[in-house]
Design an enzyme around this catalytic site. Structure first.
Site, mmCIF file in Angstrom:
data_model
loop_
_atom_site.group_PDB
_atom_site.id
_atom_site.type_symbol
_atom_site.label_atom_id
_atom_site.label_comp_id
_atom_site.label_asym_id
_atom_site.label_seq_id
_atom_site.Cartn_x
_atom_site.Cartn_y
_atom_site.Cartn_z
ATOM 1 N N HIS A 95 0.877 -1.201 0.000
ATOM 2 C CA HIS A 95 0.000 0.000 0.000
ATOM 3 C C HIS A 95 0.899 1.231 0.000
ATOM 4 O O HIS A 95 1.481 1.592 1.013
ATOM 5 C CB HIS A 95 -0.901 0.019 1.240
ATOM 6 C CG HIS A 95 -1.855 1.178 1.258
ATOM 7 N ND1 HIS A 95 -3.205 1.027 1.509
ATOM 8 C CD2 HIS A 95 -1.685 2.522 1.057
ATOM 9 C CE1 HIS A 95 -3.803 2.211 1.457
ATOM 10 N NE2 HIS A 95 -2.890 3.139 1.197
ATOM 11 N N HIS B 217 1.601 5.345 -1.694
ATOM 12 C CA HIS B 217 1.303 6.527 -2.515
ATOM 13 C C HIS B 217 2.634 7.120 -2.969
ATOM 14 O O HIS B 217 3.480 7.434 -2.122
ATOM 15 C CB HIS B 217 0.567 7.590 -1.698
ATOM 16 C CG HIS B 217 -0.716 7.101 -1.110
ATOM 17 N ND1 HIS B 217 -1.936 7.279 -1.715
ATOM 18 C CD2 HIS B 217 -0.974 6.417 0.040
ATOM 19 C CE1 HIS B 217 -2.889 6.739 -0.967
ATOM 20 N NE2 HIS B 217 -2.330 6.208 0.105
ATOM 21 N N ARG C 102 2.509 9.569 -5.702
ATOM 22 C CA ARG C 102 2.173 10.833 -6.409
ATOM 23 C C ARG C 102 2.787 10.849 -7.814
ATOM 24 O O ARG C 102 3.134 9.805 -8.356
ATOM 25 C CB ARG C 102 2.634 12.066 -5.603
ATOM 26 C CG ARG C 102 2.411 11.996 -4.104
ATOM 27 C CD ARG C 102 0.969 11.815 -3.696
ATOM 28 N NE ARG C 102 0.806 11.994 -2.250
ATOM 29 C CZ ARG C 102 -0.230 11.551 -1.561
ATOM 30 N NH1 ARG C 102 -1.201 10.869 -2.135
ATOM 31 N NH2 ARG C 102 -0.311 11.769 -0.269
ATOM 32 N N ASN D 133 -4.938 7.445 -6.164
ATOM 33 C CA ASN D 133 -5.648 8.698 -5.841
ATOM 34 C C ASN D 133 -4.859 9.937 -6.264
ATOM 35 O O ASN D 133 -4.581 10.822 -5.464
ATOM 36 C CB ASN D 133 -6.022 8.754 -4.350
ATOM 37 C CG ASN D 133 -4.822 8.726 -3.423
ATOM 38 O OD1 ASN D 133 -3.777 8.181 -3.761
ATOM 39 N ND2 ASN D 133 -4.966 9.310 -2.244
ATOM 40 N N LYS E 150 -9.322 0.062 -5.983
ATOM 41 C CA LYS E 150 -9.337 0.685 -4.650
ATOM 42 C C LYS E 150 -10.648 1.417 -4.448
ATOM 43 O O LYS E 150 -11.023 2.271 -5.262
ATOM 44 C CB LYS E 150 -8.168 1.676 -4.534
ATOM 45 C CG LYS E 150 -8.108 2.451 -3.221
ATOM 46 C CD LYS E 150 -7.669 1.576 -2.045
ATOM 47 C CE LYS E 150 -7.780 2.301 -0.712
ATOM 48 N NZ LYS E 150 -6.662 3.185 -0.442
ATOM 49 N N HIS F 44 -10.559 1.443 1.646
ATOM 50 C CA HIS F 44 -10.345 2.422 2.712
ATOM 51 C C HIS F 44 -11.596 2.332 3.584
ATOM 52 O O HIS F 44 -12.646 2.840 3.201
ATOM 53 C CB HIS F 44 -10.148 3.838 2.142
ATOM 54 C CG HIS F 44 -9.859 4.839 3.221
ATOM 55 N ND1 HIS F 44 -8.629 5.441 3.378
ATOM 56 C CD2 HIS F 44 -10.627 5.308 4.241
ATOM 57 C CE1 HIS F 44 -8.658 6.246 4.439
ATOM 58 N NE2 HIS F 44 -9.858 6.187 4.971
ATOM 59 N N HIS G 298 -4.735 -0.442 5.810
ATOM 60 C CA HIS G 298 -4.284 0.300 6.988
ATOM 61 C C HIS G 298 -5.240 0.175 8.179
ATOM 62 O O HIS G 298 -5.834 1.146 8.609
ATOM 63 C CB HIS G 298 -4.007 1.767 6.665
ATOM 64 C CG HIS G 298 -4.991 2.429 5.728
ATOM 65 N ND1 HIS G 298 -6.338 2.416 5.928
ATOM 66 C CD2 HIS G 298 -4.788 3.131 4.587
ATOM 67 C CE1 HIS G 298 -6.930 3.085 4.953
ATOM 68 N NE2 HIS G 298 -6.021 3.525 4.114
ATOM 69 N N LEU H 95 -5.005 9.294 7.848
ATOM 70 C CA LEU H 95 -6.312 8.654 7.937
ATOM 71 C C LEU H 95 -6.179 7.195 7.527
ATOM 72 O O LEU H 95 -5.466 6.911 6.556
ATOM 73 C CB LEU H 95 -7.321 9.377 7.038
ATOM 74 C CG LEU H 95 -7.708 10.772 7.570
ATOM 75 C CD1 LEU H 95 -8.512 11.532 6.546
ATOM 76 C CD2 LEU H 95 -8.462 10.661 8.898
ATOM 77 N N HIS I 33 3.176 14.519 1.515
ATOM 78 C CA HIS I 33 2.582 15.839 1.249
ATOM 79 C C HIS I 33 3.688 16.846 1.485
ATOM 80 O O HIS I 33 4.561 16.618 2.339
ATOM 81 C CB HIS I 33 1.444 16.128 2.234
ATOM 82 C CG HIS I 33 0.233 15.274 2.020
ATOM 83 N ND1 HIS I 33 -0.732 15.556 1.087
ATOM 84 C CD2 HIS I 33 -0.161 14.125 2.619
ATOM 85 C CE1 HIS I 33 -1.677 14.633 1.116
ATOM 86 N NE2 HIS I 33 -1.348 13.744 2.041
ATOM 87 N N ALA J 3 -3.893 14.947 5.342
ATOM 88 C CA ALA J 3 -3.713 13.653 6.008
ATOM 89 C C ALA J 3 -2.694 12.815 5.250
ATOM 90 O O ALA J 3 -2.785 12.692 4.034
ATOM 91 C CB ALA J 3 -5.042 12.914 6.059
HETATM 92 C C1 NCD Z 1 -3.516 9.161 1.954
HETATM 93 C C2 NCD Z 1 -3.022 10.185 0.934
HETATM 94 O O1 NCD Z 1 -2.491 11.221 1.344
HETATM 95 O O2 NCD Z 1 -3.143 9.930 -0.269
HETATM 96 N N1 NCD Z 1 -3.581 9.778 3.254
HETATM 97 C C3 NCD Z 1 -3.587 9.159 4.445
HETATM 98 O O3 NCD Z 1 -3.779 9.829 5.450
HETATM 99 N N2 NCD Z 1 -3.420 7.868 4.562
HETATM 100 C C4 NCD Z 1 -4.834 8.602 1.525
HETATM 101 C C5 NCD Z 1 -5.250 7.391 2.307
HETATM 102 O O4 NCD Z 1 -4.676 6.318 2.156
HETATM 103 O O5 NCD Z 1 -6.173 7.522 3.126
HETATM 104 ZN ZN ZN Z 2 -3.320 5.139 1.515
#
Ligand code: NCD
Ligand code: ZN
Length: 346
Positions: free
Chosen positions: A13, A15, A17, A41, A99, A136, A174, A219, A251, A263
């Site tokens: 899992h 991210h 970007r 996402n 997802k 999620h 998660h 989150l 981020h 988040a």
């Molecule tokens: C994730 C994100 O920033 O893309 N943020 C997070 O708090 N985990 C999205 C997600 O997995 O909820």
């Molecule tokens: Zn995530």
């Protein structure tokens, strides 16, 4: 020096970007993980196989020369996903799952699913074509307390999904609560869960006590200590239903250190080291390899990796930020000491 060598792990899992952030973060993942399940996402979200293949190429461009890393792509499920797209995804060697984001649940989830029952025909198609559904698991109900949103999602939606689609492979992503652990343990072998390093290492005091600390905000939100203990127990139990998924979610520091911060915790810089810390604290380092390198691959029906990685027992301090040319990402554990360090590839 004390060392720990394990089969090269996968991050189930992640991210990454795109653009400059992708270039900054991907090398951190690729130096330790052989493969990663890539979250879709983006803005706009990755909803078709064609888009996933373009995104896959962009990710491959960011892999440092000489490093072997395979992105495992996923598609973002929306109310307008078609059965035809599900068939295409199932037939693609590069797409591994869909997802489900409840609309509004988290970062970039505005295009998510507003009416979960309405997409049951899509779950039926995923079940038929045997492509996993990643969830999620949080309700978005304004009236539901943020610390209860995962538990309520399980009661209100997940139990029914699991009952109606017994052959559908599901990953509850998660997990953060005792209730989620119990649900997954009691469910069929088709249902598994990922666990992040932040949910194993920290409880909500890290976020809220002694000053608000935005870099611990993700989150589902980190919960009270009893839940953390349940997660540690599950991760170190040797139960193949629980496997590594960092949910590393970068981020820009400026978008987290602000009046309405995003988040997501960035953990790819030291993912394996953070998990090693959590496992060692409960004397379960011998359980790390299967959690990190076997159970996820088995669930996704991928061959286990062949190479290995080595961690050395040595203290180092996590830098305050990563990134250059004005780009700044604050990592999980910034300025803190870690006691395991990944050995650079020979
Ligand atoms: C994730 C994100 O920033 O893309 N943020 C997070 O708090 N985990 C999205 C997600 O997995 O909820
Ligand atoms: Zn995530």
């Amino acid at each position: 020096m004390k060392t720990l060598t394990i089969t090269r792990p996968d991050d189930l899992h992640l991210h990454v970007r795109n653009g400059a952030v992708l270039k900054t973060v991907l090398p951190h993942t690729a130096r330790q993980f052989a493969r990663a399940i890539i979250m879709p996402n983006l803005k706009p979200p990755v909803t078709t196989v064609a888009q996933a293949l373009v995104y896959r190429e962009e990710i491959l461009q960011a892999v440092p020369a000489g490093v072997d890393f395979t992105p495992l792509m996923t598609l973002y499920l929306t109310g307008s996903t078609t059965v035809d797209e599900i068939e295409k995804a199932a037939a693609s060697e590069h797409v591994h799952a869909f997802k489900l984001y409840p609309a509004g649940a988290t970062t970039n989830s505005d295009s998510g699913v507003a009416d979960i029952k309405a997409v049951y025909p899509l779950f039926a198609a995923m079940e038929k074509h045997d492509i996993p559904l990643l969830i999620h698991g949080e309700v978005t109900d304004e009236a539901c307390d943020i610390f209860d949103r995962e538990r309520v999602f399980i009661d209100r939606y997940l139990t029914d999904i699991a009952k109606n689609f017994p052959g559908l492979r599901i990953v509850l992503e998660h997990v953060t609560t005792t209730e989620a652990v119990q649900f997954v343990q009691a469910a069929s072998a088709h249902i598994a869960a990922t666990i992040t390093p932040q949910h194993l290492l920290f409880n909500r005091n890290a976020l809220l006590a002694g000053g608000i600390k935005p870099h611990y905000y993700c989150l589902p939100i980190i919960k009270r200590e009893a839940h953390r203990l349940s997660l540690v127990k599950a991760a170190t139990s040797g139960n193949p239903k629980f496997f590594l998924g960092t949910d590393s979610a970068p981020h820009l520091s400026s978008l987290k250190e602000t009046s309405c911060g995003c988040a997501g915790c960035y953990s790819a810089h030291a993912a394996l080291e953070l998990y090693a810390e959590a496992f060692e604290r409960v004397g379960a380092l011998d359980k790390l390899e299967a959690f990190a390198s076997f159970y996820g691959a088995d669930f996704y029906r991928l061959p286990r990796n062949s190479g290995s990685v080595t961690l050395e027992k040595t203290t180092w301090t996590v830098p305050p930020v990563y990134g250059e040319n004005g780009l700044s990402i604050t990592p999980l554990g910034a300025n803190e000491e870690l006691s395991w360090k990944l050995k650079a590839a020979a």
